[in-house]
Design a protein around this motif. Structure first.
Motif, PDB file in Angstrom:
ATOM      1  N   UNK A  57       0.827  -1.205   0.000  1.00 41.23           N
ATOM      2  CA  UNK A  57       0.000   0.000   0.000  1.00 41.23           C
ATOM      3  C   UNK A  57       0.862   1.256   0.000  1.00 41.23           C
ATOM      4  N   UNK A  58       1.954   1.246   0.779  1.00 39.28           N
ATOM      5  CA  UNK A  58       2.808   2.432   0.827  1.00 39.28           C
ATOM      6  C   UNK A  58       3.560   2.627  -0.490  1.00 39.28           C
ATOM      7  N   UNK A  59       3.909   1.560  -1.191  1.00 36.80           N
ATOM      8  CA  UNK A  59       4.572   1.686  -2.494  1.00 36.80           C
ATOM      9  C   UNK A  59       3.618   2.331  -3.504  1.00 36.80           C
ATOM     10  N   UNK A  60       2.363   1.910  -3.499  1.00 35.50           N
ATOM     11  CA  UNK A  60       1.382   2.473  -4.433  1.00 35.50           C
ATOM     12  C   UNK A  60       0.913   3.874  -4.029  1.00 35.50           C
ATOM     13  N   UNK A  61       0.933   4.194  -2.730  1.00 33.86           N
ATOM     14  CA  UNK A  61       0.288   5.414  -2.292  1.00 33.86           C
ATOM     15  C   UNK A  61       1.132   6.486  -1.634  1.00 33.86           C
ATOM     16  N   UNK A  62       2.383   6.207  -1.297  1.00 30.95           N
ATOM     17  CA  UNK A  62       3.197   7.197  -0.583  1.00 30.95           C
ATOM     18  C   UNK A  62       4.259   7.813  -1.487  1.00 30.95           C
ATOM     19  N   UNK A  63       4.338   9.136  -1.443  1.00 30.25           N
ATOM     20  CA  UNK A  63       5.456   9.855  -2.038  1.00 30.25           C
ATOM     21  C   UNK A  63       5.572   9.840  -3.540  1.00 30.25           C
ATOM     22  N   UNK A  64       4.490   9.552  -4.241  1.00 26.17           N
ATOM     23  CA  UNK A  64       4.585   9.529  -5.704  1.00 26.17           C
ATOM     24  C   UNK A  64       3.363  10.155  -6.354  1.00 26.17           C
ATOM     25  N   UNK A  65       3.600  10.718  -7.504  1.00 23.40           N
ATOM     26  CA  UNK A  65       2.562  11.321  -8.321  1.00 23.40           C
ATOM     27  C   UNK A  65       2.344  10.396  -9.510  1.00 23.40           C
ATOM     28  N   UNK A  66       1.105  10.098  -9.834  1.00 26.47           N
ATOM     29  CA  UNK A  66       0.816   9.226 -10.973  1.00 26.47           C
ATOM     30  C   UNK A  66       0.986   9.997 -12.277  1.00 26.47           C
ATOM     31  N   UNK A  67       1.832   9.467 -13.158  1.00 26.91           N
ATOM     32  CA  UNK A  67       2.034  10.071 -14.477  1.00 26.91           C
ATOM     33  C   UNK A  67       1.100   9.472 -15.521  1.00 26.91           C
ATOM     34  N   UNK A  68       0.713   8.223 -15.336  1.00 26.27           N
ATOM     35  CA  UNK A  68      -0.178   7.581 -16.291  1.00 26.27           C
ATOM     36  C   UNK A  68      -0.066   6.076 -16.240  1.00 26.27           C
ATOM     37  N   UNK A  69      -0.741   5.435 -17.200  1.00 25.36           N
ATOM     38  CA  UNK A  69      -0.783   3.974 -17.246  1.00 25.36           C
ATOM     39  C   UNK A  69      -0.512   3.471 -18.656  1.00 25.36           C
ATOM     40  N   UNK A  70       0.111   2.307 -18.713  1.00 25.47           N
ATOM     41  CA  UNK A  70       0.283   1.590 -19.974  1.00 25.47           C
ATOM     42  C   UNK A  70      -0.782   0.513 -20.097  1.00 25.47           C
ATOM     43  N   UNK A  71      -1.781   0.536 -19.217  1.00 22.22           N
ATOM     44  CA  UNK A  71      -2.846  -0.454 -19.223  1.00 22.22           C
ATOM     45  C   UNK A  71      -2.466  -1.667 -18.400  1.00 22.22           C
ATOM     46  N   UNK A  72      -3.409  -2.539 -18.193  1.00 21.05           N
ATOM     47  CA  UNK A  72      -3.199  -3.796 -17.457  1.00 21.05           C
ATOM     48  C   UNK A  72      -2.568  -3.564 -16.086  1.00 21.05           C
ATOM     49  N   UNK A  73      -2.919  -2.459 -15.431  1.00 18.81           N
ATOM     50  CA  UNK A  73      -2.407  -2.203 -14.091  1.00 18.81           C
ATOM     51  C   UNK A  73      -0.959  -1.756 -14.028  1.00 18.81           C
ATOM     52  N   UNK A  74      -0.398  -1.309 -15.143  1.00 22.02           N
ATOM     53  CA  UNK A  74       0.990  -0.829 -15.176  1.00 22.02           C
ATOM     54  C   UNK A  74       0.981   0.698 -15.053  1.00 22.02           C
ATOM     55  N   UNK A  75       1.396   1.205 -13.876  1.00 18.20           N
ATOM     56  CA  UNK A  75       1.342   2.639 -13.593  1.00 18.20           C
ATOM     57  C   UNK A  75       2.740   3.238 -13.482  1.00 18.20           C
ATOM     58  N   UNK A  76       2.915   4.385 -14.121  1.00 16.14           N
ATOM     59  CA  UNK A  76       4.171   5.140 -14.036  1.00 16.14           C
ATOM     60  C   UNK A  76       4.016   6.183 -12.936  1.00 16.14           C
ATOM     61  N   UNK A  77       4.991   6.238 -12.036  1.00 15.90           N
ATOM     62  CA  UNK A  77       4.977   7.151 -10.896  1.00 15.90           C
ATOM     63  C   UNK A  77       6.210   8.045 -10.927  1.00 15.90           C
ATOM     64  N   UNK A  78       6.014   9.328 -10.639  1.00 15.74           N
ATOM     65  CA  UNK A  78       7.118  10.253 -10.398  1.00 15.74           C
ATOM     66  C   UNK A  78       7.247  10.350  -8.886  1.00 15.74           C
ATOM     67  N   UNK A  79       8.414  10.031  -8.365  1.00 20.75           N
ATOM     68  CA  UNK A  79       8.620  10.064  -6.920  1.00 20.75           C
ATOM     69  C   UNK A  79       8.840  11.518  -6.497  1.00 20.75           C
ATOM     70  N   UNK A  80       8.037  11.977  -5.541  1.00 19.12           N
ATOM     71  CA  UNK A  80       8.092  13.377  -5.106  1.00 19.12           C
ATOM     72  C   UNK A  80       8.654  13.551  -3.699  1.00 19.12           C
ATOM     73  N   UNK A  81       8.769  12.456  -2.941  1.00 19.99           N
ATOM     74  CA  UNK A  81       9.254  12.529  -1.569  1.00 19.99           C
ATOM     75  C   UNK A  81      10.094  11.289  -1.257  1.00 19.99           C
ATOM     76  N   UNK A  82      11.186  11.478  -0.535  1.00 21.57           N
ATOM     77  CA  UNK A  82      12.035  10.367  -0.134  1.00 21.57           C
ATOM     78  C   UNK A  82      13.317  10.316  -0.938  1.00 21.57           C
ATOM     79  N   UNK A  83      14.160   9.301  -0.688  1.00 23.25           N
ATOM     80  CA  UNK A  83      15.462   9.203  -1.331  1.00 23.25           C
ATOM     81  C   UNK A  83      15.416   9.081  -2.863  1.00 23.25           C
TER      82      UNK A  83
END
Length: 197
Positions: free
Chosen positions: A123-149
């Motif tokens: 849950x924290x990987x999907x929901x913490x510190x990242x902004x969703x950039x979009x999807x390639x479909x089939x549950x493949x989501x691109x995230x821009x990390x906005x907080x953390x290392x």
């Protein structure tokens, strides 16, 4: 963790490359403007990493087609297939990973030693510190990390695991130049996301 990326100041060369790539895109959404960017940051308790921050404010706030396959999402929008049963997204909480994590390996360990840690970490990987950039479909989501290392890095997170984009060739499934500009350039050049296996 990769170093050498400056997420605090916008590199004029990266910004020029992004302007050139998106200038020819008729499906580009107009920029959000600085007021909208600052309002989003204040609401979520984050400062967006550069060059994405300047890109959204001055160049483009989304793209109806690629990157990713189903388009670059406007600021603060989640994909239509994201699902309403997911935990609340907490952008100010640090993104928990610094290296790729494949769920299957953890699930096998969980079968032998059941507990909630796996679900909580996922849950924290999907929901913490990242902004969703979009999807390639089939549950493949691109995230821009906005907080953390990993701030400023792009990660692909899907049903199989979480993989960072943009590491040295031979050390990752997705080699390339790290960060938003590297990710967009990689896509604009028509290159495959994944290294030959």
């Amino acid at each position: 963790m990769m170093t050498g990326m400056n997420t605090e100041f916008c590199d004029p060369a990266e910004l020029a490359a992004l302007r050139e790539i998106f200038a020819s895109r008729p499906d580009a959404v107009p920029p959000a403007g600085w007021e909208a960017v600052r309002s989003f940051e204040a609401e979520h308790g984050v400062v967006l990493p550069e060059p994405y921050r300047t890109f959204v404010a001055e160049i483009c706030d989304g793209l109806r087609a690629g990157p990713p396959y189903y388009g670059l999402l406007p600021l603060a929008i989640t994909p239509s297939d994201w699902g309403s049963d997911r935990p609340e997204r907490l952008l100010a909480e640090p993104f928990p990973l610094t290296a790729a994590w494949l769920w299957e390996e953890e699930e096998e360990a969980e079968e032998a030693l059941p507990g909630q840690e796996f679900e909580t970490r996922m849950d924290s990987v999907f929901g913490h510190g990242s902004l969703l950039l979009g999807t390639d479909g089939c549950g493949m989501y691109w995230h821009l990390i906005v907080t953390g290392p990993q701030r400023g890095h792009i990660w692909l997170i899907d049903e199989n695991g979480a993989i960072p984009f943009g590491t040295r060739p031979g050390t990752s499934l997705m080699p390339g130049s790290p960060g938003f500009a590297g990710w967009v350039t990689h896509w604009a050049q028509g290159r495959s996301w994944f290294a030959d296996v």
